[in-house]
Design a protein around this motif. Structure first.
Motif, PDB file in Angstrom:
ATOM      1  N   GLY A 142       0.797  -1.218   0.000  1.00 38.29           N
ATOM      2  CA  GLY A 142       0.000   0.000   0.000  1.00 38.29           C
ATOM      3  C   GLY A 142       0.829   1.267   0.000  1.00 38.29           C
ATOM      4  O   GLY A 142       0.345   2.324  -0.414  1.00 38.29           O
ATOM      5  N   VAL A 143       2.072   1.169   0.459  1.00 39.44           N
ATOM      6  CA  VAL A 143       2.978   2.325   0.427  1.00 39.44           C
ATOM      7  C   VAL A 143       3.730   2.383  -0.898  1.00 39.44           C
ATOM      8  O   VAL A 143       3.844   3.440  -1.526  1.00 39.44           O
ATOM      9  N   ILE A 144       4.247   1.248  -1.364  1.00 40.32           N
ATOM     10  CA  ILE A 144       5.058   1.198  -2.587  1.00 40.32           C
ATOM     11  C   ILE A 144       4.212   1.428  -3.836  1.00 40.32           C
ATOM     12  O   ILE A 144       4.596   2.180  -4.738  1.00 40.32           O
ATOM     13  N   GLY A 145       3.032   0.758  -3.893  1.00 44.12           N
ATOM     14  CA  GLY A 145       2.216   0.785  -5.095  1.00 44.12           C
ATOM     15  C   GLY A 145       1.848   2.179  -5.583  1.00 44.12           C
ATOM     16  O   GLY A 145       2.108   2.513  -6.755  1.00 44.12           O
ATOM     17  N   PRO A 146       1.229   3.034  -4.744  1.00 41.59           N
ATOM     18  CA  PRO A 146       0.847   4.359  -5.229  1.00 41.59           C
ATOM     19  C   PRO A 146       2.020   5.180  -5.757  1.00 41.59           C
ATOM     20  O   PRO A 146       1.870   5.922  -6.730  1.00 41.59           O
ATOM     21  N   ILE A 147       3.177   5.046  -5.137  1.00 47.26           N
ATOM     22  CA  ILE A 147       4.349   5.781  -5.613  1.00 47.26           C
ATOM     23  C   ILE A 147       4.773   5.275  -6.986  1.00 47.26           C
ATOM     24  O   ILE A 147       5.019   6.057  -7.914  1.00 47.26           O
ATOM     25  N   LEU A 148       4.862   3.944  -7.136  1.00 50.41           N
ATOM     26  CA  LEU A 148       5.289   3.363  -8.408  1.00 50.41           C
ATOM     27  C   LEU A 148       4.302   3.657  -9.524  1.00 50.41           C
ATOM     28  O   LEU A 148       4.688   4.138 -10.602  1.00 50.41           O
ATOM     29  N   PHE A 149       3.019   3.403  -9.280  1.00 49.17           N
ATOM     30  CA  PHE A 149       2.030   3.577 -10.337  1.00 49.17           C
ATOM     31  C   PHE A 149       1.805   5.049 -10.659  1.00 49.17           C
ATOM     32  O   PHE A 149       1.574   5.415 -11.814  1.00 49.17           O
ATOM     33  N   GLY A 150       1.865   5.909  -9.637  1.00 47.77           N
ATOM     34  CA  GLY A 150       1.773   7.343  -9.891  1.00 47.77           C
ATOM     35  C   GLY A 150       2.942   7.846 -10.713  1.00 47.77           C
ATOM     36  O   GLY A 150       2.786   8.687 -11.606  1.00 47.77           O
ATOM     37  N   PHE A 151       4.137   7.320 -10.447  1.00 46.01           N
ATOM     38  CA  PHE A 151       5.331   7.671 -11.223  1.00 46.01           C
ATOM     39  C   PHE A 151       5.141   7.305 -12.693  1.00 46.01           C
ATOM     40  O   PHE A 151       5.464   8.093 -13.595  1.00 46.01           O
ATOM     41  N   LEU A 152       4.604   6.114 -12.951  1.00 46.14           N
ATOM     42  CA  LEU A 152       4.385   5.673 -14.336  1.00 46.14           C
ATOM     43  C   LEU A 152       3.368   6.562 -15.042  1.00 46.14           C
ATOM     44  O   LEU A 152       3.568   6.954 -16.208  1.00 46.14           O
ATOM     45  N   LEU A 153       2.282   6.905 -14.347  1.00 43.42           N
ATOM     46  CA  LEU A 153       1.258   7.747 -14.964  1.00 43.42           C
ATOM     47  C   LEU A 153       1.780   9.155 -15.221  1.00 43.42           C
ATOM     48  O   LEU A 153       1.492   9.758 -16.269  1.00 43.42           O
ATOM     49  N   ASP A 154       2.545   9.710 -14.288  1.00 40.56           N
ATOM     50  CA  ASP A 154       3.087  11.060 -14.454  1.00 40.56           C
ATOM     51  C   ASP A 154       4.007  11.159 -15.659  1.00 40.56           C
ATOM     52  O   ASP A 154       4.166  12.234 -16.239  1.00 40.56           O
ATOM     53  N   ARG A 155       4.618  10.044 -16.048  1.00 37.96           N
ATOM     54  CA  ARG A 155       5.546  10.035 -17.187  1.00 37.96           C
ATOM     55  C   ARG A 155       4.926   9.484 -18.452  1.00 37.96           C
ATOM     56  O   ARG A 155       5.611   9.125 -19.401  1.00 37.96           O
ATOM     57  N   GLY A 156       3.606   9.402 -18.459  1.00 36.55           N
ATOM     58  CA  GLY A 156       2.906   8.975 -19.656  1.00 36.55           C
ATOM     59  C   GLY A 156       3.044   7.506 -19.977  1.00 36.55           C
ATOM     60  O   GLY A 156       2.819   7.096 -21.124  1.00 36.55           O
ATOM     61  N   LEU A 157       3.399   6.697 -18.986  1.00 36.65           N
ATOM     62  CA  LEU A 157       3.584   5.256 -19.199  1.00 36.65           C
ATOM     63  C   LEU A 157       2.390   4.500 -18.629  1.00 36.65           C
ATOM     64  O   LEU A 157       2.523   3.625 -17.772  1.00 36.65           O
ATOM     65  N   ALA A 158       1.198   4.844 -19.133  1.00 39.28           N
ATOM     66  CA  ALA A 158      -0.027   4.264 -18.593  1.00 39.28           C
ATOM     67  C   ALA A 158      -0.063   2.748 -18.754  1.00 39.28           C
ATOM     68  O   ALA A 158      -0.500   2.024 -17.850  1.00 39.28           O
ATOM     69  N   ALA A 159       0.396   2.258 -19.913  1.00 36.36           N
ATOM     70  CA  ALA A 159       0.406   0.808 -20.122  1.00 36.36           C
ATOM     71  C   ALA A 159       1.307   0.118 -19.101  1.00 36.36           C
ATOM     72  O   ALA A 159       1.090  -1.052 -18.759  1.00 36.36           O
ATOM     73  N   GLY A 160       2.309   0.851 -18.612  1.00 34.51           N
ATOM     74  CA  GLY A 160       3.216   0.283 -17.622  1.00 34.51           C
ATOM     75  C   GLY A 160       2.514  -0.106 -16.339  1.00 34.51           C
ATOM     76  O   GLY A 160       2.951  -1.023 -15.636  1.00 34.51           O
ATOM     77  N   VAL A 161       1.406   0.579 -16.011  1.00 36.15           N
ATOM     78  CA  VAL A 161       0.647   0.228 -14.810  1.00 36.15           C
ATOM     79  C   VAL A 161       0.082  -1.178 -14.939  1.00 36.15           C
ATOM     80  O   VAL A 161       0.196  -2.006 -14.026  1.00 36.15           O
TER      81      VAL A 161
END
Length: 399
Positions: free
Chosen positions: A350-369
Protein backbone atom coordinates in the motif's frame (compact mmCIF):
# COMPACT_ATOMS: atom_id res chain seq x y z
CA UNK A 1 -21.82 -19.66 27.09
CA UNK A 2 -21.13 -22.24 24.42
CA UNK A 3 -19.40 -20.82 21.38
CA UNK A 4 -21.45 -20.70 18.17
CA UNK A 5 -19.33 -20.95 14.98
CA UNK A 6 -22.00 -19.11 12.96
CA UNK A 7 -22.26 -16.34 15.56
CA UNK A 8 -18.50 -16.06 15.68
CA UNK A 9 -18.25 -15.80 11.91
CA UNK A 10 -21.01 -13.18 11.74
CA UNK A 11 -19.46 -10.92 14.36
CA UNK A 12 -15.91 -11.18 13.04
CA UNK A 13 -17.19 -10.53 9.50
CA UNK A 14 -19.05 -7.41 10.65
CA UNK A 15 -15.84 -6.13 12.24
CA UNK A 16 -13.97 -6.85 9.00
CA UNK A 17 -16.59 -4.98 6.97
CA UNK A 18 -16.15 -1.95 9.23
CA UNK A 19 -12.36 -2.15 8.95
CA UNK A 20 -12.53 -1.93 5.14
CA UNK A 21 -15.09 0.86 5.32
CA UNK A 22 -12.57 2.75 7.46
CA UNK A 23 -9.70 1.93 5.07
CA UNK A 24 -11.65 3.42 2.14
CA UNK A 25 -13.16 6.38 4.02
CA UNK A 26 -10.53 8.96 3.02
CA UNK A 27 -9.80 7.57 -0.49
CA UNK A 28 -13.53 7.65 -1.26
CA UNK A 29 -13.69 11.35 -0.33
CA UNK A 30 -10.58 12.39 -2.29
CA UNK A 31 -12.54 14.39 -4.91
CA UNK A 32 -14.24 16.47 -2.16
CA UNK A 33 -11.65 16.90 0.59
CA UNK A 34 -9.31 19.41 -1.14
CA UNK A 35 -12.03 22.09 -1.12
CA UNK A 36 -13.48 21.02 2.22
CA UNK A 37 -10.14 21.09 4.06
CA UNK A 38 -8.21 23.47 1.80
CA UNK A 39 -5.47 20.92 1.14
CA UNK A 40 -3.76 19.44 -1.91
CA UNK A 41 -3.97 15.91 -3.22
CA UNK A 42 -0.34 15.43 -2.20
CA UNK A 43 -1.22 16.29 1.40
CA UNK A 44 -4.12 13.84 1.30
CA UNK A 45 -1.79 11.23 -0.15
CA UNK A 46 0.53 11.79 2.81
CA UNK A 47 -2.39 11.17 5.17
CA UNK A 48 -3.27 7.89 3.42
CA UNK A 49 0.39 6.86 3.36
CA UNK A 50 0.66 7.59 7.08
CA UNK A 51 -2.22 5.20 7.73
CA UNK A 52 -0.44 2.40 5.84
CA UNK A 53 2.95 3.06 7.44
CA UNK A 54 1.52 2.94 10.96
CA UNK A 55 -0.39 -0.27 10.16
CA UNK A 56 2.75 -1.87 8.74
CA UNK A 57 4.81 -0.96 11.81
CA UNK A 58 2.33 -2.12 14.44
CA UNK A 59 0.68 -5.16 12.86
CA UNK A 60 3.34 -7.71 13.83
CA UNK A 61 3.69 -6.65 17.50
CA UNK A 62 -0.09 -6.37 17.77
CA UNK A 63 -0.30 -9.95 16.51
CA UNK A 64 1.75 -11.05 19.52
CA UNK A 65 -0.54 -9.03 21.81
CA UNK A 66 -3.58 -10.70 20.25
CA UNK A 67 -2.22 -14.12 21.21
CA UNK A 68 -1.22 -12.91 24.68
CA UNK A 69 -4.16 -10.69 25.70
CA UNK A 70 -6.97 -12.33 23.73
CA UNK A 71 -8.28 -11.71 20.23
CA UNK A 72 -11.76 -10.63 21.30
CA UNK A 73 -10.51 -7.93 23.69
CA UNK A 74 -8.12 -6.58 21.07
CA UNK A 75 -10.77 -6.59 18.34
CA UNK A 76 -13.21 -4.65 20.50
CA UNK A 77 -10.50 -2.14 21.38
CA UNK A 78 -9.70 -1.70 17.67
CA UNK A 79 -13.33 -0.95 16.84
CA UNK A 80 -13.45 1.72 19.55
CA UNK A 81 -10.13 3.18 18.43
CA UNK A 82 -11.24 3.31 14.80
CA UNK A 83 -14.51 4.95 15.78
CA UNK A 84 -12.65 7.52 17.88
CA UNK A 85 -10.29 8.39 15.02
CA UNK A 86 -13.09 9.26 12.58
CA UNK A 87 -15.09 10.89 15.33
CA UNK A 88 -12.13 13.23 15.84
CA UNK A 89 -12.22 14.37 12.19
CA UNK A 90 -16.00 14.76 12.36
CA UNK A 91 -15.68 17.03 15.40
CA UNK A 92 -12.64 18.95 14.12
CA UNK A 93 -12.53 18.72 10.30
CA UNK A 94 -9.02 20.08 9.77
CA UNK A 95 -5.91 18.66 8.14
CA UNK A 96 -3.88 18.33 11.38
CA UNK A 97 -6.76 16.37 12.92
CA UNK A 98 -6.94 14.22 9.79
CA UNK A 99 -3.26 13.34 10.18
CA UNK A 100 -3.75 12.49 13.84
CA UNK A 101 -6.83 10.44 12.97
CA UNK A 102 -4.91 8.47 10.31
CA UNK A 103 -2.28 7.55 12.89
CA UNK A 104 -4.93 6.30 15.32
CA UNK A 105 -6.89 4.54 12.54
CA UNK A 106 -3.69 2.90 11.32
CA UNK A 107 -3.08 1.58 14.84
CA UNK A 108 -6.62 0.18 14.96
CA UNK A 109 -6.24 -1.34 11.50
CA UNK A 110 -3.19 -3.26 12.67
CA UNK A 111 -5.39 -5.31 15.02
CA UNK A 112 -8.06 -6.56 12.62
CA UNK A 113 -6.27 -9.24 10.61
CA UNK A 114 -4.43 -10.96 13.47
CA UNK A 115 -7.49 -10.80 15.75
CA UNK A 116 -9.98 -11.91 13.10
CA UNK A 117 -7.92 -14.83 11.85
CA UNK A 118 -7.02 -15.92 15.37
CA UNK A 119 -10.70 -16.08 16.34
CA UNK A 120 -11.68 -17.90 13.15
CA UNK A 121 -8.82 -20.40 13.45
CA UNK A 122 -9.85 -21.27 17.01
CA UNK A 123 -13.62 -21.13 16.69
CA UNK A 124 -14.47 -22.61 13.27
CA UNK A 125 -14.32 -26.36 12.49
CA UNK A 126 -11.50 -27.26 10.10
CA UNK A 127 -13.97 -28.70 7.58
CA UNK A 128 -15.57 -25.25 7.21
CA UNK A 129 -12.45 -23.11 7.47
CA UNK A 130 -12.15 -22.27 3.78
CA UNK A 131 -15.75 -21.07 3.54
CA UNK A 132 -15.38 -19.14 6.80
CA UNK A 133 -12.28 -17.35 5.49
CA UNK A 134 -14.12 -16.58 2.25
CA UNK A 135 -17.17 -15.07 4.00
CA UNK A 136 -14.88 -13.03 6.25
CA UNK A 137 -12.95 -11.72 3.24
CA UNK A 138 -16.17 -11.11 1.28
CA UNK A 139 -17.40 -8.91 4.13
CA UNK A 140 -14.22 -6.85 3.89
CA UNK A 141 -14.61 -6.46 0.12
CA UNK A 142 -18.22 -5.42 0.68
CA UNK A 143 -17.20 -2.80 3.22
CA UNK A 144 -14.74 -1.32 0.73
CA UNK A 145 -17.34 -1.34 -2.05
CA UNK A 146 -19.92 0.38 0.17
CA UNK A 147 -17.56 3.18 1.20
CA UNK A 148 -17.75 5.35 -1.97
CA UNK A 149 -21.56 5.54 -2.24
CA UNK A 150 -22.02 6.00 1.52
CA UNK A 151 -19.21 8.45 2.18
CA UNK A 152 -19.64 10.51 -0.99
CA UNK A 153 -23.44 10.41 -0.86
CA UNK A 154 -23.56 11.80 2.68
CA UNK A 155 -20.87 14.39 1.91
CA UNK A 156 -22.76 15.69 -1.12
CA UNK A 157 -26.01 16.02 0.82
CA UNK A 158 -24.45 17.51 3.98
CA UNK A 159 -20.68 17.86 4.41
CA UNK A 160 -17.64 15.54 4.57
CA UNK A 161 -17.49 15.82 8.36
CA UNK A 162 -20.81 13.96 8.59
CA UNK A 163 -19.40 11.19 6.40
CA UNK A 164 -16.64 10.75 8.96
CA UNK A 165 -19.28 10.75 11.70
CA UNK A 166 -21.07 7.85 9.98
CA UNK A 167 -17.76 5.97 9.72
CA UNK A 168 -17.33 6.45 13.46
CA UNK A 169 -20.91 5.31 14.09
CA UNK A 170 -20.27 2.13 12.09
CA UNK A 171 -17.39 1.25 14.43
CA UNK A 172 -19.53 1.90 17.50
CA UNK A 173 -22.34 -0.26 16.14
CA UNK A 174 -19.99 -3.19 15.50
CA UNK A 175 -18.53 -2.77 19.00
CA UNK A 176 -22.03 -2.73 20.48
CA UNK A 177 -22.89 -5.99 18.75
CA UNK A 178 -19.84 -7.62 20.32
CA UNK A 179 -20.75 -6.22 23.75
CA UNK A 180 -24.26 -7.66 23.56
CA UNK A 181 -23.49 -11.14 22.21
CA UNK A 182 -19.71 -11.24 22.13
CA UNK A 183 -19.32 -13.42 25.22
CA UNK A 184 -19.73 -16.44 22.95
CA UNK A 185 -16.53 -15.58 21.11
CA UNK A 186 -13.66 -17.87 22.15
CA UNK A 187 -10.32 -16.22 22.84
CA UNK A 188 -8.84 -19.67 23.10
CA UNK A 189 -9.97 -23.10 21.99
CA UNK A 190 -8.04 -25.81 23.83
CA UNK A 191 -7.93 -29.28 22.36
CA UNK A 192 -9.48 -32.05 24.43
CA UNK A 193 -7.30 -32.87 27.41
CA UNK A 194 -4.68 -30.27 26.54
CA UNK A 195 -4.68 -26.73 27.86
CA UNK A 196 -3.83 -23.93 25.46
CA UNK A 197 -0.73 -23.06 27.48
CA UNK A 198 0.66 -26.58 27.29
CA UNK A 199 -0.25 -26.86 23.62
CA UNK A 200 1.59 -23.70 22.63
CA UNK A 201 4.59 -24.53 24.81
CA UNK A 202 4.92 -27.89 23.08
CA UNK A 203 5.21 -26.27 19.63
CA UNK A 204 7.14 -23.35 18.13
CA UNK A 205 5.68 -19.99 19.11
CA UNK A 206 6.04 -18.69 15.55
CA UNK A 207 6.50 -20.06 12.06
CA UNK A 208 10.08 -20.34 10.68
CA UNK A 209 11.64 -17.08 9.51
CA UNK A 210 11.88 -18.16 5.86
CA UNK A 211 8.23 -19.19 5.83
CA UNK A 212 7.19 -15.84 7.30
CA UNK A 213 9.35 -13.98 4.80
CA UNK A 214 7.84 -15.91 1.89
CA UNK A 215 4.27 -15.32 3.05
CA UNK A 216 4.92 -11.63 3.75
CA UNK A 217 6.32 -11.31 0.23
CA UNK A 218 3.20 -13.05 -1.07
CA UNK A 219 0.92 -10.54 0.67
CA UNK A 220 3.03 -7.66 -0.68
CA UNK A 221 2.77 -8.95 -4.24
CA UNK A 222 -0.97 -9.51 -3.86
CA UNK A 223 -1.37 -5.92 -2.68
CA UNK A 224 0.68 -4.58 -5.59
CA UNK A 225 -0.99 -6.66 -8.30
CA UNK A 226 -4.60 -6.03 -7.27
CA UNK A 227 -3.88 -2.47 -6.12
CA UNK A 228 -2.68 -1.55 -9.62
CA UNK A 229 -6.11 -2.44 -10.98
CA UNK A 230 -8.27 -1.29 -8.06
CA UNK A 231 -6.74 2.16 -7.67
CA UNK A 232 -5.03 3.03 -10.98
CA UNK A 233 -6.63 1.05 -13.81
CA UNK A 234 -9.21 3.77 -14.57
CA UNK A 235 -6.51 6.42 -15.01
CA UNK A 236 -4.34 4.00 -17.00
CA UNK A 237 -7.16 2.97 -19.34
CA UNK A 238 -8.25 6.56 -19.97
CA UNK A 239 -4.74 7.93 -20.39
CA UNK A 240 -3.06 5.13 -22.33
CA UNK A 241 -5.78 3.16 -24.09
CA UNK A 242 -8.29 5.84 -25.16
CA UNK A 243 -11.03 4.26 -23.07
CA UNK A 244 -13.85 6.62 -22.11
CA UNK A 245 -14.10 7.40 -18.42
CA UNK A 246 -17.58 5.83 -17.99
CA UNK A 247 -16.39 2.62 -19.66
CA UNK A 248 -13.26 2.48 -17.49
CA UNK A 249 -15.31 3.05 -14.34
CA UNK A 250 -17.75 0.33 -15.38
CA UNK A 251 -14.88 -2.11 -15.92
CA UNK A 252 -13.45 -1.34 -12.47
CA UNK A 253 -16.88 -1.72 -10.83
CA UNK A 254 -17.33 -5.13 -12.45
CA UNK A 255 -13.81 -6.10 -11.33
CA UNK A 256 -14.56 -5.17 -7.70
CA UNK A 257 -17.88 -6.97 -7.44
CA UNK A 258 -16.58 -10.01 -9.32
CA UNK A 259 -13.68 -10.12 -6.87
CA UNK A 260 -16.09 -10.25 -3.95
CA UNK A 261 -18.06 -13.14 -5.41
CA UNK A 262 -14.83 -14.84 -6.45
CA UNK A 263 -13.92 -14.92 -2.76
CA UNK A 264 -17.09 -16.90 -1.98
CA UNK A 265 -16.39 -19.37 -4.78
CA UNK A 266 -12.80 -19.69 -3.58
CA UNK A 267 -14.00 -20.56 -0.09
CA UNK A 268 -16.03 -23.51 -1.34
CA UNK A 269 -13.07 -24.67 -3.43
CA UNK A 270 -10.65 -24.28 -0.53
CA UNK A 271 -12.73 -26.69 1.58
CA UNK A 272 -12.73 -29.29 -1.20
CA UNK A 273 -9.00 -29.50 -1.78
CA UNK A 274 -5.78 -29.39 0.19
CA UNK A 275 -3.81 -28.10 -2.80
CA UNK A 276 -4.34 -24.45 -1.88
CA UNK A 277 -1.09 -23.26 -3.39
CA UNK A 278 -1.84 -24.82 -6.76
CA UNK A 279 -5.34 -23.31 -6.78
CA UNK A 280 -3.97 -19.83 -6.04
CA UNK A 281 -1.16 -20.15 -8.59
CA UNK A 282 -3.50 -21.28 -11.38
CA UNK A 283 -5.98 -18.48 -10.67
CA UNK A 284 -3.33 -15.77 -10.67
CA UNK A 285 -1.59 -17.09 -13.78
CA UNK A 286 -4.90 -17.03 -15.67
CA UNK A 287 -5.72 -13.54 -14.34
CA UNK A 288 -2.32 -12.30 -15.57
CA UNK A 289 -3.05 -13.75 -19.02
CA UNK A 290 -6.39 -11.91 -19.13
CA UNK A 291 -4.74 -8.60 -18.23
CA UNK A 292 -2.23 -9.17 -21.03
CA UNK A 293 -5.19 -9.51 -23.43
CA UNK A 294 -6.59 -6.21 -22.11
CA UNK A 295 -3.24 -4.55 -22.84
CA UNK A 296 -2.72 -6.05 -26.28
CA UNK A 297 -6.25 -6.06 -27.73
CA UNK A 298 -8.50 -3.03 -28.32
CA UNK A 299 -11.63 -4.19 -26.50
CA UNK A 300 -15.06 -2.57 -26.69
CA UNK A 301 -16.55 -1.46 -23.35
CA UNK A 302 -18.62 -4.60 -22.73
CA UNK A 303 -15.72 -6.92 -23.56
CA UNK A 304 -13.38 -4.84 -21.39
CA UNK A 305 -15.78 -5.07 -18.44
CA UNK A 306 -16.15 -8.81 -18.98
CA UNK A 307 -12.37 -9.30 -19.15
CA UNK A 308 -11.62 -7.32 -15.99
CA UNK A 309 -14.58 -9.01 -14.29
CA UNK A 310 -13.05 -12.41 -15.08
CA UNK A 311 -9.68 -11.23 -13.74
CA UNK A 312 -11.38 -9.93 -10.60
CA UNK A 313 -13.22 -13.19 -10.03
CA UNK A 314 -9.96 -15.14 -10.34
CA UNK A 315 -7.99 -12.86 -8.01
CA UNK A 316 -10.86 -13.02 -5.50
CA UNK A 317 -10.77 -16.82 -5.61
CA UNK A 318 -7.20 -16.69 -4.32
CA UNK A 319 -8.03 -15.11 -0.95
CA UNK A 320 -9.33 -18.19 0.93
CA UNK A 321 -6.49 -20.38 -0.38
CA UNK A 322 -4.03 -17.66 0.63
CA UNK A 323 -5.45 -17.65 4.15
CA UNK A 324 -5.36 -21.45 4.33
CA UNK A 325 -1.66 -21.36 3.37
CA UNK A 326 -0.94 -18.99 6.25
CA UNK A 327 -3.00 -21.10 8.67
CA UNK A 328 -1.13 -24.23 7.57
CA UNK A 329 2.19 -22.50 8.28
CA UNK A 330 1.13 -21.18 11.70
CA UNK A 331 1.93 -23.14 14.87
CA UNK A 332 -1.10 -23.91 17.04
CA UNK A 333 -1.95 -20.96 19.27
CA UNK A 334 0.19 -18.56 17.21
CA UNK A 335 -2.35 -17.65 14.53
CA UNK A 336 -2.58 -14.02 15.65
CA UNK A 337 1.13 -13.30 15.52
CA UNK A 338 1.58 -15.22 12.25
CA UNK A 339 -1.22 -13.37 10.44
CA UNK A 340 -0.04 -10.13 12.05
CA UNK A 341 3.45 -10.52 10.62
CA UNK A 342 2.52 -11.63 7.10
CA UNK A 343 -0.33 -9.10 6.77
CA UNK A 344 2.22 -6.29 6.97
CA UNK A 345 2.82 -7.17 3.33
CA UNK A 346 -0.51 -5.53 2.49
CA UNK A 347 0.68 -2.26 4.02
CA UNK A 348 4.10 -2.46 2.37
CA UNK A 349 2.34 -2.84 -0.96
CA UNK A 350 0.00 0.00 0.00
CA UNK A 351 2.98 2.33 0.43
CA UNK A 352 5.06 1.20 -2.59
CA UNK A 353 2.22 0.79 -5.09
CA UNK A 354 0.85 4.36 -5.23
CA UNK A 355 4.35 5.78 -5.61
CA UNK A 356 5.29 3.36 -8.41
CA UNK A 357 2.03 3.58 -10.34
CA UNK A 358 1.77 7.34 -9.89
CA UNK A 359 5.33 7.67 -11.22
CA UNK A 360 4.39 5.67 -14.34
CA UNK A 361 1.26 7.75 -14.96
CA UNK A 362 3.09 11.06 -14.45
CA UNK A 363 5.55 10.04 -17.19
CA UNK A 364 2.91 8.97 -19.66
CA UNK A 365 3.58 5.26 -19.20
CA UNK A 366 -0.03 4.26 -18.59
CA UNK A 367 0.41 0.81 -20.12
CA UNK A 368 3.22 0.28 -17.62
CA UNK A 369 0.65 0.23 -14.81
CA UNK A 370 -1.11 -2.80 -16.29
CA UNK A 371 2.18 -4.45 -17.27
CA UNK A 372 3.32 -3.98 -13.68
CA UNK A 373 0.14 -5.72 -12.52
CA UNK A 374 0.95 -8.62 -14.85
CA UNK A 375 4.49 -8.80 -13.54
CA UNK A 376 3.36 -8.83 -9.91
CA UNK A 377 0.77 -11.51 -10.72
CA UNK A 378 3.46 -13.67 -12.31
CA UNK A 379 5.70 -13.18 -9.28
CA UNK A 380 2.77 -14.06 -7.01
CA UNK A 381 2.29 -17.31 -8.93
CA UNK A 382 5.94 -18.23 -8.43
CA UNK A 383 5.91 -17.43 -4.70
CA UNK A 384 2.71 -19.40 -4.11
CA UNK A 385 4.15 -22.45 -5.86
CA UNK A 386 7.32 -22.13 -3.80
CA UNK A 387 5.35 -22.02 -0.54
CA UNK A 388 3.15 -24.97 -1.59
CA UNK A 389 6.24 -27.02 -2.39
CA UNK A 390 7.80 -26.10 0.96
CA UNK A 391 4.67 -27.10 2.92
CA UNK A 392 4.36 -30.43 1.09
CA UNK A 393 8.04 -31.24 1.61
CA UNK A 394 7.70 -30.42 5.30
CA UNK A 395 4.55 -32.57 5.57
CA UNK A 396 6.26 -35.50 3.84
CA UNK A 397 9.20 -35.34 6.23
CA UNK A 398 6.90 -35.17 9.23
CA UNK A 399 4.94 -38.15 7.96
Amino acid sequence: MKSSPNGLLAQVSIAHLVSHLHIMAVPALLPLLPNAMQVSFVELGIAIGLFNIVSALVQAPLGFLVDRLGARKMLMAALLLGAASFGLVAAFPSYPCLLAAMIVAGLANGVYHPADYSLLSRGIPSSRMGRAFSIHTFAGFLGGALAPPIMVGIALVTAPRWSFAVAALAGLMAWSIMVVIGSSLPDKKPESGITETRRTEARPIIAPVMTLATLTLLFTLLSLSTGAIEKFSVSALVQGFDVALPAANLALTVFLFASAFGVLAGGVLADRTDKHGYVAAAAFALAAFIVVLVIRLPLPPVALAFALGAAGFLTGMVAPSRDMLVRAASPAGAEGRTFGIVSTGFNVGGVIGPILFGFLLDRGLAAGVLWAAVGFMAATTAVVLLQERHLRTKSARAG
